[in-house]
Structures are given as structure tokens and as C-alpha cells.
Design a protein around this motif. Structure first.
Motif, short mmCIF file in Angstrom:
data_model
loop_
_atom_site.label_atom_id
_atom_site.label_comp_id
_atom_site.label_asym_id
_atom_site.label_seq_id
_atom_site.Cartn_x
_atom_site.Cartn_y
_atom_site.Cartn_z
N ARG A 60 0.81 -1.21 0.00
CA ARG A 60 0.00 0.00 0.00
C ARG A 60 0.85 1.27 0.00
O ARG A 60 0.37 2.33 -0.40
CB ARG A 60 -0.94 0.00 1.21
CG ARG A 60 -2.01 -1.07 1.14
CD ARG A 60 -2.88 -1.07 2.41
NE ARG A 60 -3.89 -2.11 2.35
CZ ARG A 60 -3.70 -3.37 2.70
NH1 ARG A 60 -2.50 -3.74 3.13
NH2 ARG A 60 -4.67 -4.27 2.61
N PRO A 101 -7.28 -1.69 -5.87
CA PRO A 101 -6.95 -1.99 -4.47
C PRO A 101 -6.14 -3.28 -4.34
O PRO A 101 -6.14 -4.12 -5.24
CB PRO A 101 -8.33 -2.14 -3.82
CG PRO A 101 -9.21 -2.60 -4.94
CD PRO A 101 -8.70 -1.90 -6.17
N PRO A 102 -5.46 -3.45 -3.22
CA PRO A 102 -4.70 -4.69 -3.00
C PRO A 102 -5.64 -5.87 -2.81
O PRO A 102 -6.82 -5.70 -2.49
CB PRO A 102 -3.92 -4.41 -1.71
CG PRO A 102 -4.71 -3.36 -1.02
CD PRO A 102 -5.32 -2.52 -2.09
N MET A 162 -8.09 2.26 0.24
CA MET A 162 -7.09 3.03 -0.49
C MET A 162 -7.49 4.47 -0.71
O MET A 162 -6.62 5.34 -0.82
CB MET A 162 -6.78 2.34 -1.83
CG MET A 162 -5.95 1.08 -1.72
SD MET A 162 -4.39 1.28 -0.81
CE MET A 162 -3.53 2.48 -1.82
N VAL A 186 -5.97 6.22 1.95
CA VAL A 186 -4.50 6.17 1.94
C VAL A 186 -3.92 7.13 0.91
O VAL A 186 -2.79 7.62 1.07
CB VAL A 186 -4.02 4.73 1.64
CG1 VAL A 186 -2.50 4.67 1.50
CG2 VAL A 186 -4.50 3.78 2.72
N GLU A 187 -4.68 7.46 -0.13
CA GLU A 187 -4.13 8.23 -1.25
C GLU A 187 -3.57 9.60 -0.86
O GLU A 187 -2.55 10.03 -1.42
CB GLU A 187 -5.16 8.34 -2.36
CG GLU A 187 -5.35 7.00 -3.08
CD GLU A 187 -6.08 7.10 -4.40
OE1 GLU A 187 -6.70 8.15 -4.65
OE2 GLU A 187 -6.01 6.13 -5.17
N HIS A 245 -4.30 -9.42 1.51
CA HIS A 245 -3.35 -8.50 2.13
C HIS A 245 -4.04 -7.85 3.33
O HIS A 245 -4.50 -6.72 3.27
CB HIS A 245 -2.88 -7.43 1.13
CG HIS A 245 -2.01 -7.98 0.05
ND1 HIS A 245 -1.17 -7.18 -0.70
CD2 HIS A 245 -1.82 -9.25 -0.40
CE1 HIS A 245 -0.52 -7.94 -1.58
NE2 HIS A 245 -0.89 -9.20 -1.40
N SER A 263 -5.38 -2.97 6.51
CA SER A 263 -6.35 -2.97 5.41
C SER A 263 -7.23 -1.73 5.44
O SER A 263 -8.45 -1.78 5.59
CB SER A 263 -7.21 -4.23 5.46
OG SER A 263 -7.82 -4.35 6.75
N TYR A 272 -0.81 0.33 -5.61
CA TYR A 272 -2.26 0.22 -5.50
C TYR A 272 -2.91 1.60 -5.40
O TYR A 272 -2.31 2.55 -4.90
CB TYR A 272 -2.63 -0.61 -4.26
CG TYR A 272 -2.11 -2.02 -4.30
CD1 TYR A 272 -2.55 -2.92 -5.27
CD2 TYR A 272 -1.16 -2.46 -3.37
CE1 TYR A 272 -2.07 -4.22 -5.30
CE2 TYR A 272 -0.68 -3.76 -3.40
CZ TYR A 272 -1.14 -4.63 -4.37
OH TYR A 272 -0.66 -5.92 -4.40
N THR A 273 -4.15 1.68 -5.87
CA THR A 273 -4.95 2.90 -5.80
C THR A 273 -6.37 2.51 -5.40
O THR A 273 -6.69 1.33 -5.28
CB THR A 273 -4.99 3.62 -7.16
OG1 THR A 273 -5.70 2.79 -8.10
CG2 THR A 273 -3.59 3.89 -7.68
N LYS A 274 -7.24 3.51 -5.25
CA LYS A 274 -8.64 3.20 -4.93
C LYS A 274 -9.31 2.44 -6.07
O LYS A 274 -10.27 1.70 -5.85
CB LYS A 274 -9.41 4.48 -4.62
CG LYS A 274 -9.51 5.46 -5.79
CD LYS A 274 -10.29 6.69 -5.37
CE LYS A 274 -10.39 7.67 -6.55
NZ LYS A 274 -11.13 8.91 -6.18
#
Length: 237
Positions: A134, A144-145, A156, A159-160, A149, A153, A139-141
């Protein structure tokens, strides 16, 4: 070389509690064709034995020359200190505590574990140091992973904003996002453990060396960081 003492309840861990660490390490050494390991690590505080019993068995591994040093993983601050105190009875120091730590899971720092490690000369290692991909930009929205994973979690889309900060810092230093992420841990005095599956990953991760984030850059990252979660059984830290 570092390997772990697998602590899930089984015949040896339940019926031969103090002998189990030595027995299992000897089995591992036989499989690896080695005479000793540098670090033998308790995989987590979910062992059926008491801390006192496990520490005695781990110290015996050092006394028999099967391991050079002893460590733990996923131990809380209190349990880590108790384990270190038990090891001290055999003149064996606790060398490390391995926990999940990165900008998406700062709980080991906010809980006081990192400070306790530094105070006692215990190295804090971080596993899942890139939050299972991540914190690499992979990975992006919209991509996603995998659900497998499970560590950190966090969706995303949340997270961006962090990734944008890491990307901006990376561009300034001429390094990839993953190198900035790993440098964050190193700048905090944490030794990151990271998986490498191919040459490009090794090259990108190696760019975390030779420089350090500034205090301003760390503060900017932490504006978008997460404390993260813990569990009662596994991630006590």
C-alpha cells in the motif's frame, strides 16, 4: 540469519514447555543445514507456556550455541519488558521486538513501545514495512490490493493523501515512494524488514539508504498517518 520459534499450541509446546524452543530450533537448523542462527525470535505472545518458561527455553538455545541472540515479535511493552527481565536471569539480553510499523500503523510508537525499546537498547524491527504494497504506489482506490493483504487494510481512498505526500517527497529526493516509506521507519530508529520478489524491488528499496527525511517532511507525512489497529491475540503491540 534470523528464524522464528513457532509458538502455536502443539504437543511440544504443551507437554514439553521448557524444552520446546531448543527442540524446534534444532529441527529448523537441520532443515537449513546450519549449526546456528544469529537471531532466534519468539513469533508472538500466543504461546501456551508462561513468559518465564519460554524465556528459559530461549536462553538455553544461546547457552547451547544454537543461537547468538534472542528476540520476540508482536509483544506489547509490558510483555516485552517481562521477557527481557526473565532473559537477564541467564545473562542473555533481548535484542529485538518485531512489530508491524509504518505510516499506516504507528501504534507501536504512539503506545510507547518504540520509546521503551530505545530506552532498553532493544532494536525495534518492522514487518510489513510497506503495508503489503500500500505504501509503494502500486495500489490505488481503483486498483486496491488483494483481500488476502490483511495487514493495515485501510481503504485506499483514505490512503491516497498519504501517497501524494510520499510521492512529492520522493520526487524531491529522486527516489521512489517505497524508499520514502522505508526511510520514514529508519528515521524513527526502526529497522525495516521488507520482502523482495524481484530485482527491481530490491533496487527501489535500496534507495532508502544514504539520506534521511527532514523533521518537516516527517511532520508532513504524519499529518496523513494512521495509528492503526491492534488485536488481543496477535498484534498486542
Amino acid at each position: 540469519m534470523q528464524t522464528k520459534y513457532w509458538v502455536v499450541p502443539d504437543f511440544d509446546n504443551i507437554f514439553k514447555p521448557s524444552d520446546a524452543p531448543v527442540k524446534k530450533l534444532k529441527e529448523s537448523l537441520d532443515r537449513m543445514g546450519l549449526d546456528f542462527v544469529d537471531i532466534y525470535m519468539v513469533h508472538g505472545h500466543i504461546h501456551p507456556q508462561s513468559i518465564k518458561t519460554v524465556a528459559k527455553g530461549m536462553a538455553e538455545c544461546v547457552e547451547q550455541g544454537l543461537a547468538k541472540a534472542i528476540a520476540v515479535a508482536n509483544y506489547s511493552t509490558d510483555d516485552m519488558i517481562k521477557f527481557a527481565e526473565e532473559l537477564e536471569k541467564y545473562n542473555v539480553p533481548l535484542c529485538a521486538n518485531q512489530v508491524e510499523y509504518h505510516p499506516l500503523r504507528r501504534y507501536p510508537e504512539t503506545s510507547g513501545l518504540l520509546a521503551a525499546c530505545k530506552e532498553r537498547g532493544i532494536v525495534m524491527q518492522s514487518y510489513s514495512s510497506l503495508a503489503q504494497g500500500r505504501l509503494t504506489g502500486k495500489y490505488t482506490k481503483d486498483n486496491p490490493p488483494p483481500k488476502s493483504h490483511r495487514f493495515s487494510s485501510i481503504p485506499m481512498e483514505e490512503v491516497e493523501p498519504m501517497l501524494e505526500v510520499l510521492r512529492s517527497i520522493g520526487e524531491k529526493h529522486g527516489v521512489p515512494i517505497s524508499a520514502v516509506s522505508l526511510n520514514y521507519n529508519m528515521s524513527k530508529g526502526v529497522c525495516p524488514v521488507v520482502g523482495v520478489r524481484h530485482e527491481k524491488m530490491a533496487e527501489e528499496n535500496s534507495k532508502a539508504y544514504g539520506w534521511r527525511l527532514t523533521e518537516d517532511e516527517i511532520r508532513e507525512i504524519e499529518k496523513h498517518s494512521f495509528e492503526g489497529n491492534k488485536t488481543s491475540l496477535w498484534q498486542q503491540n
